[in-house]
Design an enzyme around this catalytic site. Structure first.
Site, PDB file in Angstrom:
ATOM      1  N   HIS A 130      33.320  47.057  23.709  1.00  0.00           N
ATOM      2  CA  HIS A 130      32.274  47.471  24.642  1.00  0.00           C
ATOM      3  C   HIS A 130      31.961  46.362  25.639  1.00  0.00           C
ATOM      4  O   HIS A 130      31.599  46.627  26.790  1.00  0.00           O
ATOM      5  CB  HIS A 130      31.012  47.870  23.868  1.00  0.00           C
ATOM      6  CG  HIS A 130      29.967  48.510  24.702  1.00  0.00           C
ATOM      7  ND1 HIS A 130      30.180  49.674  25.415  1.00  0.00           N
ATOM      8  CD2 HIS A 130      28.680  48.148  24.955  1.00  0.00           C
ATOM      9  CE1 HIS A 130      29.082  50.001  26.062  1.00  0.00           C
ATOM     10  NE2 HIS A 130      28.154  49.094  25.813  1.00  0.00           N
ATOM     11  N   LYS A 194      23.775  53.867  39.149  1.00  0.00           N
ATOM     12  CA  LYS A 194      23.031  54.309  37.975  1.00  0.00           C
ATOM     13  C   LYS A 194      21.822  53.412  37.757  1.00  0.00           C
ATOM     14  O   LYS A 194      21.953  52.186  37.730  1.00  0.00           O
ATOM     15  CB  LYS A 194      23.916  54.298  36.718  1.00  0.00           C
ATOM     16  CG  LYS A 194      23.224  54.850  35.485  1.00  0.00           C
ATOM     17  CD  LYS A 194      24.171  54.963  34.297  1.00  0.00           C
ATOM     18  CE  LYS A 194      24.381  53.649  33.598  1.00  0.00           C
ATOM     19  NZ  LYS A 194      25.109  53.802  32.314  1.00  0.00           N
TER      20      LYS A 194
END
Length: 314
Positions: A130, A194
């Site tokens: 990640h 975002k």
């Protein structure tokens, strides 16, 4: 390869068998069970003394069960006098908290890295972490693989007109990933703006770059968890009149409302790897599941022979 021993936990035994088939070695015999109170029991059912042992176990949901099972397997091999223990973790859980972004929170990625190392692992083989800096949390060597070549090959042979493609980054943190795919597939890069409104709430409002109207949007990410970001990005792309949307991820975690959101997103396809086993009721008609056993198997072979793993990506 006679000194190599390959074992799989219960998290993804299908992948373990596929890797064994690729390497042409039998999957090792191991008994994993539960005591009446739920504690994990483990016994290695063959000799591993002096052997090069590889333990295949993604720490995927149920994360705590998968992680504890991996630790018990490591300890079993350590006490059975294995020469070297390599943990093959296609999906590394507990990776979201990789830094202290506010007071009084843990760094769970470092905690889990410590657990695996202290249990007795000599090496870690993983794929698409990640956050790449998690490699530095381990005090043992880490071989970090990328599924990008597998995903790119799918689109190169899928019949999509690459002259119409735009590579979309779902957020600012995935720009480098998008640029890497654009270098191989071609096309311009667009970025979804975002904004995070809370711990579990984000909003996508604008697109940086373009124009994207009438284009085929390819969106890449490391994982899909609840699919909130993918749904929000898909809505913005549809508002800008893209021709179709294809999403590609390495790890299909798919928890909570993810499946319903993916239905709602109206994707042309969702491409993922088999690093995590998918429940049958989670597989939608437009899913495309790509095998990563050849990639992992080749890395295992190179580690066993003390050859370069980085050459796989040159």
């Amino acid at each position: 390869m006679h000194d190599l021993k390959l074992f799989s936990g219960n998290a993804n035994r299908v992948l373990g068998k596929s890797i064994a088939d690729y390497l042409g070695v039998p999957l090792g015999k191991i008994s994993l069970g539960r005591f009446p109170d739920g504690e994990i029991s483990c016994k290695i059912d063959e000799d591993v003394r002096g052997r090069d042992v590889f333990l295949i176990q993604p720490t995927s949901p149920p994360v705590n069960e998968s992680l504890m099972e991996l630790l018990v397997m490591i300890d079993s091999c350590l006490r059975a006098s294995a020469e070297r223990i390599t943990t093959v973790i296609p999906y590394f859980g507990y990776a979201r908290q990789d830094r202290k972004d506010e007071g009084r929170v843990p760094i769970t990625a470092k905690l889990v890295a410590n657990l695996i190392t202290r249990a007795g692992a000599d090496r870690v083989l993983t794929m698409d972490l990640h956050a790449p800096q998690i490699q530095g949390f381990f005090d043992v060597p880490v071989d970090h693989l990328y599924a990008a070549p597998v995903l790119n090959e799918h689109f190169l042979t899928s019949g999509i007109d690459l002259d119409e493609v735009v590579i979309v980054s779902p957020d600012e943190g995935s720009i480098k990933r998008a640029l890497g795919h654009a270098k191989r597939l071609g096309g311009k890069v667009a970025i979804i703006d975002k904004r995070r409104l809370g711990p579990d709430t984000t909003v996508q409002a604008n697109i940086l770059g373009g124009p994207i109207e009438g284009k085929v949007a390819l969106m890449f990410d490391d994982m899909i968890s609840t699919a909130g970001s993918i749904l929000g990005a898909a809505r913005v792309l549809h508002e800008h009149n893209v021709k179709e949307i294809h999403v590609a991820v390495t790890h299909p975690v798919l928890c909570g409302p993810a499946v319903e959101r993916l239905r709602e997103a109206e994707l042309a396809s969702l491409v993922c790897t088999d690093s995590i086993p998918l429940q049958p009721d989670h597989i939608l008609p437009h899913f495309r599941i790509l095998p990563v056993a050849p990639l992992l198997g080749e890395a295992i072979k190179r580690i066993h022979r003390n050859e370069s793993v980085s050459k796989l990506f040159r």
